[in-house]
Design a protein around this motif. Structure first.
Motif, PDB file in Angstrom:
ATOM      1  N   PHE A 133       0.833  -1.201   0.000  1.00 53.77           N
ATOM      2  CA  PHE A 133       0.000   0.000   0.000  1.00 53.77           C
ATOM      3  C   PHE A 133       0.873   1.257   0.000  1.00 53.77           C
ATOM      4  O   PHE A 133       0.552   2.244  -0.657  1.00 53.77           O
ATOM      5  CB  PHE A 133      -0.935  -0.003   1.215  1.00 53.77           C
ATOM      6  N   LEU A 151      -5.541  -5.453   6.791  1.00 53.19           N
ATOM      7  CA  LEU A 151      -5.354  -5.358   5.338  1.00 53.19           C
ATOM      8  C   LEU A 151      -3.909  -4.920   5.092  1.00 53.19           C
ATOM      9  O   LEU A 151      -3.558  -3.753   5.282  1.00 53.19           O
ATOM     10  CB  LEU A 151      -6.333  -4.345   4.736  1.00 53.19           C
ATOM     11  N   THR A 155      -4.773  -5.959  -3.480  1.00 42.39           N
ATOM     12  CA  THR A 155      -5.012  -6.969  -4.512  1.00 42.39           C
ATOM     13  C   THR A 155      -4.541  -6.383  -5.851  1.00 42.39           C
ATOM     14  O   THR A 155      -4.239  -5.185  -5.950  1.00 42.39           O
ATOM     15  CB  THR A 155      -6.510  -7.332  -4.609  1.00 42.39           C
ATOM     16  N   GLN A 158      -6.541  -3.445  -7.054  1.00 42.71           N
ATOM     17  CA  GLN A 158      -6.271  -2.244  -6.243  1.00 42.71           C
ATOM     18  C   GLN A 158      -4.931  -1.635  -6.654  1.00 42.71           C
ATOM     19  O   GLN A 158      -4.787  -0.421  -6.773  1.00 42.71           O
ATOM     20  CB  GLN A 158      -6.264  -2.618  -4.752  1.00 42.71           C
ATOM     21  N   TYR A 176     -12.873  -9.345 -11.820  1.00 43.10           N
ATOM     22  CA  TYR A 176     -13.870 -10.353 -11.465  1.00 43.10           C
ATOM     23  C   TYR A 176     -14.406 -10.201 -10.042  1.00 43.10           C
ATOM     24  O   TYR A 176     -13.815  -9.515  -9.211  1.00 43.10           O
ATOM     25  CB  TYR A 176     -13.345 -11.766 -11.730  1.00 43.10           C
ATOM     26  N   THR A 177     -15.524 -10.843  -9.805  1.00 45.27           N
ATOM     27  CA  THR A 177     -16.224 -10.740  -8.523  1.00 45.27           C
ATOM     28  C   THR A 177     -15.287 -11.132  -7.379  1.00 45.27           C
ATOM     29  O   THR A 177     -14.480 -12.048  -7.511  1.00 45.27           O
ATOM     30  CB  THR A 177     -17.444 -11.687  -8.509  1.00 45.27           C
ATOM     31  N   SER A 179     -12.745  -9.550  -6.136  1.00 42.82           N
ATOM     32  CA  SER A 179     -11.317  -9.251  -6.284  1.00 42.82           C
ATOM     33  C   SER A 179     -10.917  -7.959  -5.565  1.00 42.82           C
ATOM     34  O   SER A 179      -9.781  -7.521  -5.661  1.00 42.82           O
ATOM     35  CB  SER A 179     -10.947  -9.181  -7.775  1.00 42.82           C
ATOM     36  N   GLY A 180     -11.857  -7.332  -4.866  1.00 40.28           N
ATOM     37  CA  GLY A 180     -11.500  -6.156  -4.063  1.00 40.28           C
ATOM     38  C   GLY A 180     -11.716  -4.831  -4.767  1.00 40.28           C
ATOM     39  O   GLY A 180     -10.991  -3.861  -4.517  1.00 40.28           O
ATOM     40  N   LYS A 181     -12.732  -4.743  -5.602  1.00 44.44           N
ATOM     41  CA  LYS A 181     -12.969  -3.500  -6.351  1.00 44.44           C
ATOM     42  C   LYS A 181     -13.401  -2.353  -5.425  1.00 44.44           C
ATOM     43  O   LYS A 181     -13.130  -1.199  -5.709  1.00 44.44           O
ATOM     44  CB  LYS A 181     -14.025  -3.729  -7.447  1.00 44.44           C
ATOM     45  N   LEU A 183     -12.398  -1.470  -2.360  1.00 42.85           N
ATOM     46  CA  LEU A 183     -11.245  -0.716  -1.850  1.00 42.85           C
ATOM     47  C   LEU A 183     -10.434  -0.104  -2.990  1.00 42.85           C
ATOM     48  O   LEU A 183      -9.743   0.893  -2.789  1.00 42.85           O
ATOM     49  CB  LEU A 183     -10.348  -1.611  -0.991  1.00 42.85           C
ATOM     50  N   ALA A 342     -18.010  -6.069 -12.316  1.00 42.11           N
ATOM     51  CA  ALA A 342     -17.319  -7.249 -12.847  1.00 42.11           C
ATOM     52  C   ALA A 342     -17.699  -7.429 -14.316  1.00 42.11           C
ATOM     53  O   ALA A 342     -16.983  -8.070 -15.078  1.00 42.11           O
ATOM     54  CB  ALA A 342     -17.714  -8.482 -12.046  1.00 42.11           C
ATOM     55  N   GLY A 494     -22.761  -7.840  -5.679  1.00 43.38           N
ATOM     56  CA  GLY A 494     -21.936  -7.184  -4.666  1.00 43.38           C
ATOM     57  C   GLY A 494     -21.926  -7.800  -3.286  1.00 43.38           C
ATOM     58  O   GLY A 494     -21.036  -7.513  -2.497  1.00 43.38           O
ATOM     59  N   ASP A 496     -21.157  -9.570  -0.121  1.00 45.93           N
ATOM     60  CA  ASP A 496     -19.884 -10.166   0.268  1.00 45.93           C
ATOM     61  C   ASP A 496     -20.066 -11.009   1.526  1.00 45.93           C
ATOM     62  O   ASP A 496     -20.154 -10.482   2.630  1.00 45.93           O
ATOM     63  CB  ASP A 496     -18.858  -9.046   0.513  1.00 45.93           C
ATOM     64  N   ARG A 524     -14.836 -15.786  -2.972  1.00 49.64           N
ATOM     65  CA  ARG A 524     -14.443 -14.385  -2.777  1.00 49.64           C
ATOM     66  C   ARG A 524     -12.960 -14.293  -2.450  1.00 49.64           C
ATOM     67  O   ARG A 524     -12.420 -15.094  -1.701  1.00 49.64           O
ATOM     68  CB  ARG A 524     -15.239 -13.754  -1.626  1.00 49.64           C
ATOM     69  N   LEU A 525     -12.315 -13.332  -3.005  1.00 52.16           N
ATOM     70  CA  LEU A 525     -10.904 -13.038  -2.765  1.00 52.16           C
ATOM     71  C   LEU A 525     -10.027 -14.290  -2.937  1.00 52.16           C
ATOM     72  O   LEU A 525      -9.174 -14.585  -2.120  1.00 52.16           O
ATOM     73  CB  LEU A 525     -10.734 -12.459  -1.354  1.00 52.16           C
TER      74      LEU A 525
END
Ligand SMILES: Nc1ncnc2c1ncn2[C@@H]1O[C@H](COP(=O)(O)OP(=O)(O)OP(=O)(O)O)[C@@H](O)[C@H]1O
Length: 573
Positions: A133, A151, A155, A158, A176-177, A179-181, A183, A342, A494, A496, A524-525
């Motif tokens: 980050f 965190l 990803t 990100q 894709y679903t 994947s952290g869109k 953040l 996605a 969406g 989660d 997820r993730l």
């Protein structure tokens, strides 16, 4: 690569796809690649190399992106997979070893039995970026807060999105679903506004007041999920800086909170945002960020009036170009527009071009200018409309939208035996957290009743439930009080629930885009997840068609004697 550039001005009033995506605005300028063979960005396998390290702090331009010279064409029909290995090459680790009989071939992956305790699904490290980050330029206060929340690494999506958004580009984020869109857009926004922003800008920005970011989501559940995410990052002392404006909740309380708390971010559903804005209680003209999460759904016909108002009012530059000449939505505004999903159909690309300043498409490992993508013309009138090309656009949108960690199966059952098949499926896979989708609301209760009668704790979630009931059901399901959530399209986008290890389609989704969003509630993730479609014999061809459109293996199977039995493809084709 040479681009031949032409300007095309077009009145766009009509829907651009069979899912009724509409394009607001009446003047669209776009450039076209000279190569006619390019079908579109999803199918064409654009390979924009990871260009982020090439931007040395200056403003991002097409030249700085170096995309024109670095883009390669892949073979038609093959898509670029991002953030992980191909499904066929991955090692899987889900609950059950598939049974193999004479007419059956083993699944490619080795499935394994779980321990008898509640699973913690492992996250796939391949999904994460090599960069930290800090390296992405996030301010120290924000990085500290992320670390506190566990965190520690961005990803891939990100990592791609944060620097580009920080450079003030209008963007479309497609990844894709799971994947952290969320953040991917929240972090650059919170780097720029609020208490965790870059310190060097603090003095200057302190003077700002009012709402600086508006985030729009199509459902109350998704809106609240985004609010929780923002609150988590802001921390308990500053969480009042984000205000939910979702439908179903008490409007006057929302209006009071806007007045009292002076939030800098609002997150809401289109209807409620536009309602409060029309009542003069929401002032967003000075807003700097507009995010449309699940943009393809937000631009569908159902939301057109509310979205029109939002696009017209949020971050509008005073004294913009006369609406008489260009129309209200073609006017460029000061706000930065961030479109996320996605699944991105061509209609969204067209819309993004007409609203944005040098907009770019961000995928997990590539960034390309939208102007360099060839999209088919929208139908201008009913007679021009080509249903096959518009449905093609929707299907194209779904390619690359599914996490590589998912396994897909389908089996057939008569309508009256579907719930029993679901029960056998849950037991065979030893799934603990299951979301079962149907197309309508009415039959949900009946399925819950039948599952409960068979000793499986289940509950229903749909739009007809009251606000309180909806949040209670969701909370209880997330807390593990119910094993199966029986729901409709409301939960497809969406939502989660990281522990969700199985998605079941009790009714066929209407198209591959709907399949993708439903399927994306599991895995997820980078976690492992299984998607099972239970259809009637006569519907098998629809599944096989979707399989082709999505470019994923959806294998025929059955559940017998407590086992998943995977069939050879030839036996059913
Ligand atoms: N860098 C990260 N490290 C750890 N967890 C993360 C990170 N980024 C996101 N997550 C978590 O990953 C999960 C999925 O993220 P998110 O909901 O943003 O996915 P998405 O791509 O928006 O999915 P969808 O397309 O289904 O909406 C969430 O639980 C989120 O908190």
């Amino acid at each position: 690569m040479r681009l031949s550039i032409g300007q095309v001005h077009r009145n766009v009033l009509a829907l651009a796809s069979s899912r009724s995506c509409f394009v607001l605005g009446d003047r669209v300028s776009f450039r076209m690649l000279s190569q006619p063979r390019v079908a579109g960005f999803h199918q064409t396998a654009w390979r924009g190399s990871q260009i982020l390290e090439d931007n040395r702090g200056g403003p991002l331009t097409l030249a700085s992106l170096e995309v024109q010279s670095r883009v390669e064409y892949g073979k038609k029909g093959k898509m670029e997979r991002t953030g992980g290995p191909k499904p066929s090459s991955r090692a899987s680790s889900l609950y059950v070893k598939p049974k193999v009989s004479s007419n059956v071939k083993p699944a490619k992956s080795a499935l394994m039995k779980p321990a008898g305790i509640k699973k913690t699904l492992k996250v796939d490290e391949a999904l994460f970026s090599a960069k930290s980050f800090e390296e992405l330029g996030l301010p120290p206060l924000l990085v500290d807060q992320l670390n506190k929340e566990g965190l520690t690494a961005p990803t891939e999506v990100q990592s791609a999105a944060i620097p580009i958004i920080a450079q003030k580009h209008d963007v479309v984020i497609q990844s894709y679903t799971g994947s952290g869109k969320t953040l991917a857009y929240l972090l650059p926004i919170l780097s720029d506004i609020g208490p965790l922003k870059r310190t060097m800008e603090q003095d200057h920005s302190e003077k700002r007041s009012g709402i600086e970011a508006v985030i729009v989501a199509p459902s109350r559940e998704l809106g609240m999920q985004i609010v929780r995410e923002v609150e988590k990052i802001l921390g308990p002392n500053d969480k009042r800086l984000v205000q939910q404006l979702v439908g179903g909740a008490n409007r006057s309380r929302q209006e009071e909170a806007l007045k009292k708390n002076k939030p800098i971010i609002v997150v809401g559903t289109p209807g409620r945002i536009s309602e409060i804005s029309a009542a003069g209680k929401l002032h967003t003209h000075g807003c700097r960020f507009l995010v449309l999460d699940e943009v393809d759904q937000l631009l569908s016909f159902n939301y057109r009036e509310d979205m029109h108002r939002i696009l017209e009012h949020v971050g509008r530059r005073p004294g913009g170009t006369s609406r008489d000449i260009l129309g209200p939505l073609a006017r460029r505004s000061e706000r930065q527009t961030i479109l996320v999903s996605a699944t991105i159909p061509f209609s969204v690309i067209r819309a993004a071009r007409s609203w944005g300043h040098d907009p770019v498409l961000i995928r997990a490992k590539s960034v390309v200018p939208l102007d360099s993508i060839t999209v088919p013309r929208p139908a201008l009138s009913q007679s021009d409309a080509n249903p096959s090309s518009s449905s093609q656009s929707v299907n194209q949108a779904a390619v690359g939208s599914l996490p590589p960690s998912l396994e897909h199966y389908y089996c057939t059952a008569k309508a009256q035996h579907k719930v029993d098949t679901l029960r056998r499926c849950i037991h065979a896979l030893e799934a603990q957290t299951v979301i079962a989708f149907m197309n309508n609301t009415k039959p949900l209760k009946d399925v819950v009743f039948k599952l409960e009668a068979r000793g499986i704790k289940a509950t229903e979630l749909h739009g007809d439930l009251g606000k309180l009931a909806r949040s209670t059901v969701l909370k209880k399901f997330k807390d593990g009080e119910f094993r199966v959530l029986v729901t409709n399209e409301l939960s497809a986008r969406g939502l989660d629930v990281p522990e969700c290890d199985l998605v079941v389609n009790l009714d066929l989704p209407t198209d591959s885009t709907h399949y993708a969003h439903r399927a994306g509630r599991t895995g997820r993730l980078g976690r492992k997840g299984i998607v099972v479609t239970i259809c009637e014999e006569s519907e098998g061809f629809v599944v096989r068609k979707m399989r082709k459109q999505l470019d994923v293996a959806i294998k025929p199977c059955e559940f017998t004697e407590g086992e998943l039995v995977v069939h050879k493809e030839e036996d059913v084709e």
